[in-house]
Design an enzyme around this catalytic site. Structure first.
Site, mmCIF file in Angstrom:
data_model
loop_
_atom_site.group_PDB
_atom_site.id
_atom_site.type_symbol
_atom_site.label_atom_id
_atom_site.label_comp_id
_atom_site.label_asym_id
_atom_site.label_seq_id
_atom_site.Cartn_x
_atom_site.Cartn_y
_atom_site.Cartn_z
ATOM 1 N N ARG A 114 0.844 -1.192 0.000
ATOM 2 C CA ARG A 114 0.000 0.000 0.000
ATOM 3 C C ARG A 114 0.888 1.254 0.000
ATOM 4 N NH1 ARG A 114 -5.253 1.580 -0.675
ATOM 5 N NH2 ARG A 114 -6.145 2.798 1.015
ATOM 6 N N THR A 392 -9.818 0.625 -8.896
ATOM 7 C CA THR A 392 -8.882 -0.335 -8.383
ATOM 8 C C THR A 392 -9.019 -1.480 -9.362
ATOM 9 O OG1 THR A 392 -9.316 0.525 -6.176
ATOM 10 C CG2 THR A 392 -8.590 -1.754 -6.273
ATOM 11 N N ASP A 434 -7.873 8.264 1.040
ATOM 12 C CA ASP A 434 -8.383 7.165 1.869
ATOM 13 C C ASP A 434 -8.096 7.394 3.351
ATOM 14 O OD1 ASP A 434 -9.767 5.579 0.145
ATOM 15 O OD2 ASP A 434 -8.141 4.190 -0.269
ATOM 16 N N GLY A 484 -13.626 -1.353 -6.302
ATOM 17 C CA GLY A 484 -14.928 -0.796 -5.922
ATOM 18 C C GLY A 484 -14.942 -0.020 -4.623
ATOM 19 N N GLY A 485 -13.775 0.445 -4.148
ATOM 20 C CA GLY A 485 -13.777 1.262 -2.925
ATOM 21 C C GLY A 485 -14.475 0.511 -1.797
HETATM 22 N N1 GLY Z 1 -8.600 2.975 -2.649
HETATM 23 C C1 GLY Z 1 -9.615 2.071 -2.326
HETATM 24 C C2 GLY Z 1 -9.272 1.213 -1.171
HETATM 25 O O1 GLY Z 1 -8.109 0.991 -0.914
HETATM 26 O O2 GLY Z 1 -10.154 0.761 -0.488
#
Ligand code: GLY
Length: 581
Positions: A114, A392, A434, A484-485
């Site tokens: 990440r 994503t 985020d 999909g967030g």
């Molecule tokens: N950027 C979307 C997630 O990491 O949940």
């Protein structure tokens, strides 16, 4: 000889010496431009399968497996290919998570690659002088970007688990695709045209890398060539992490930061490290669940929903009936209330994992469940623990040994922060959105975060990405995940329960309509025509409100069937594709 042919010859000459031996229907030695075939949505195969967001990337993955590569080799090659052919979410400027299981089940591991906040990041960096969140600052331009993790992630996976042990071979297809170009799909043409103005606004130098022409817009079948990106990929191929976090590419990123008032420094790039983390493990009705731990909320959120489904017998509630949907929405409401309070980067905030995964705690969260009424979200708070882009893209791979890789990777929003690094041709993420820019204020996905997810230097923002592997009787059963967030974990949950509780094939389970709720806003989002009219009418009677929205998720599923063959499925909702043999 026309300009085009000279270009083809030059391309061929340039890459001949370092070409991998990728002899396939779509030969990556042939100098391109590569024609994107129509995507295939479902296959049944005996040995190995790849399901991902783009047909050319799926082909790259399969070729690597056919050359003896394992799921990790194929994942690296697919990730790099997606950075070229799927610029909205495929990336080298973003980050992601890997969930990995070896075919014999002896190795189970996860890698967190990440993005991290730059060392100069600060808690209130997205607030104006009155203390209000300025959404554009965390969503667009260089300031929105976290330090990218993808290249380091791919290299760490390579060092630990590669079978081919040939890094160059894994990166070469992406180099070729970028240098020689490929034909774009109708969906990609539309998305690139939609993002056009923001590329111009938020890139300081390289405004046109993803634009067709001053007066021209993209259409299906046009060839997208990305020369600058090809040279960056070539550096990554030849110098691995040093080709991105050092040398010319790092210099280009930092120069873009200076021009665009971003924060990432050379030291931030040099110090970036992905982290191997203990998977979040659980069971559901006798199946084993392997999920991602924080900074993802996905693994824990999924386990909470499955625990409630096991206890309250989702399997006995008819598919998409008012009873089933009401139950799932009420479960999601409570899971997302927990997410808003208790989740952040575990390296900076002690996420109360034991408490959150405790079955009694999870079941206790349902003590105020009313089978006849929706519980208003404002009455639902995070549980008291004893102690304790939406874009994503997902890659599911099973190789010939049965090793499985489930990778979700992201720039956050479509095309990230819309900043193309000058001279490098790739887009940076806007993962900083985020974080919780201000506790209680929703982000791009309407998700609310708290203190646990406040911005701090070098911290990773909270994620919903839920790459997942499911086992049965100690053997691989399913590899699944989606973009999909915040809808990610609910989509993964629905596909898993569609298979386990409703006995659907992987194809039916993946293509079935989906719905989503996340505590706040207090609505149920549904795909158009996604639930029967009668179900909606009954749920409105119980007090649920609905919003119709576009598609939810792009799920890639591989299911091991009882006869040992693989059913591999790519979501029908976009260009996603499967390959296998
Ligand atoms: N950027 C979307 C997630 O990491 O949940």
């Amino acid at each position: 000889m026309g300009k085009f042919n000279i270009f083809l010859l030059a391309g061929l000459f340039f890459f001949t010496s370092a070409q991998p031996n990728l002899k396939a229907k779509n030969n990556f030695e042939d100098g391109g431009p590569y024609k994107t075939p129509k995507s295939v949505k479902s296959i049944n195969v005996n040995k190995a399968a790849v399901s991902c967001g783009h047909p050319l990337a799926a082909k790259v993955g399969l070729e690597i497996i056919k050359q003896g590569g394992n799921a990790i080799d194929a994942s690296i090659a697919v990730q790099m290919a997606l950075a070229v052919v799927y610029p909205r979410a495929g990336n080298i400027g973003g980050g992601g998570f890997l969930v990995y299981r070896s075919g014999d089940g002896k190795l189970v591991n996860t890698l967190d690659f990440r993005e991290r906040a730059a060392s100069g990041a600060s808690r209130d960096m997205y607030l104006d002088e009155k203390g209000n969140v300025v959404a554009e600052r965390s969503q667009r331009g260089a300031l929105a970007s976290g330090v990218p993790g993808t290249v380091d992630g791919c290299y760490q996976m390579f060092l630990k688990y590669s079978k081919l042990k040939n890094w160059k071979k894994l990166i070469q297809p992406a180099v070729n695709l970028a240098y020689n170009g490929f034909t774009i799909t109708e969906a990609e043409a539309k998305r690139l045209n939609d993002a056009r103005a923001s590329f111009v606004k938020f890139s300081t130098v390289d405004k046109t890398a993803l634009i067709k022409g001053e007066k021209e817009v993209w259409k299906e079948g046009d060839v997208l060539i990305q020369k600058d990106l090809a040279y960056v990929l070539k550096d990554i191929r030849d110098k691995n992490v040093e080709g991105f976090y050092g040398g010319k590419t790092a210099g280009l990123i930092v120069a873009e930061m200076k021009r665009g008032k971003g924060l990432i420094t050379l030291a931030d790039l040099k110090n970036y490290k992905s982290v191997w983390r203990k998977p979040t493990l659980g069971t559901y009705r006798g199946y084993g669940i392997i999920g991602m731990p924080p900074p993802s909320s996905g693994g824990v959120g999924l386990m909470q929903m499955l625990t409630l489904s096991e206890k309250f017998l989702l399997k006995d509630k008819p598919f998409h009936s008012a009873e089933a949907v009401h139950f799932i929405v009420e479960a999601e409401r409570r899971v997302f209330a927990d997410r808003a309070t208790h989740f952040g980067d575990g390296d900076f905030y002690k996420v109360p994992m034991r408490g959150l995964l405790d079955k009694n705690y999870i079941i206790g969260r349902f003590s105020d469940f009313d089978a006849n009424r929706a519980t208003p979200s404002k009455l639902v708070k995070a549980g008291e623990l004893a102690q304790v882009s939406e874009q994503t893209t997902h890659i599911s791979i099973v190789d010939a040994q049965g090793d499985a890789a489930s990778i979700t990777t992201t720039l956050n929003d479509n095309y990230g922060c819309r900043t193309i690094v000058g001279g490098a041709g790739f887009i940076l993420n806007n993962e900083m959105d985020d974080f919780s820019a201000k506790p209680g204020v929703p982000n791009l996905y309407g998700a609310i975060g708290g203190e646990a997810n406040a911005i701090q230097p070098l911290k990773r923002p909270l994620s919903s990405m839920s790459p997942t592997i499911v086992t049965k009787d100690g053997k691989l059963f399913m590899v699944v995940g989606t973009p999909g967030g915040t809808t990610i974990m609910t989509s993964v949950f629905q596909v898993i329960t569609n298979v386990i509780d409703y006995n659907m094939s992987a194809t039916e389970a993946t293509q079935a309509p989906r719905f989503h709720s996340q505590w706040m806003p207090d609505v149920v989002m549904i795909e158009k025509g996604g639930l029967p009219e009668l179900t909606i009418a009954a749920l409105k009677q119980k007090g649920h409100a609905f919003v119709e929205r576009g598609t939810i998720g792009l799920v890639e599923t591989i299911l091991v069937k009882s006869n040992g063959t693989l059913e591999a499925v790519a979501d029908k909702r976009s260009d996603d594709d499967v390959e296998g043999y």
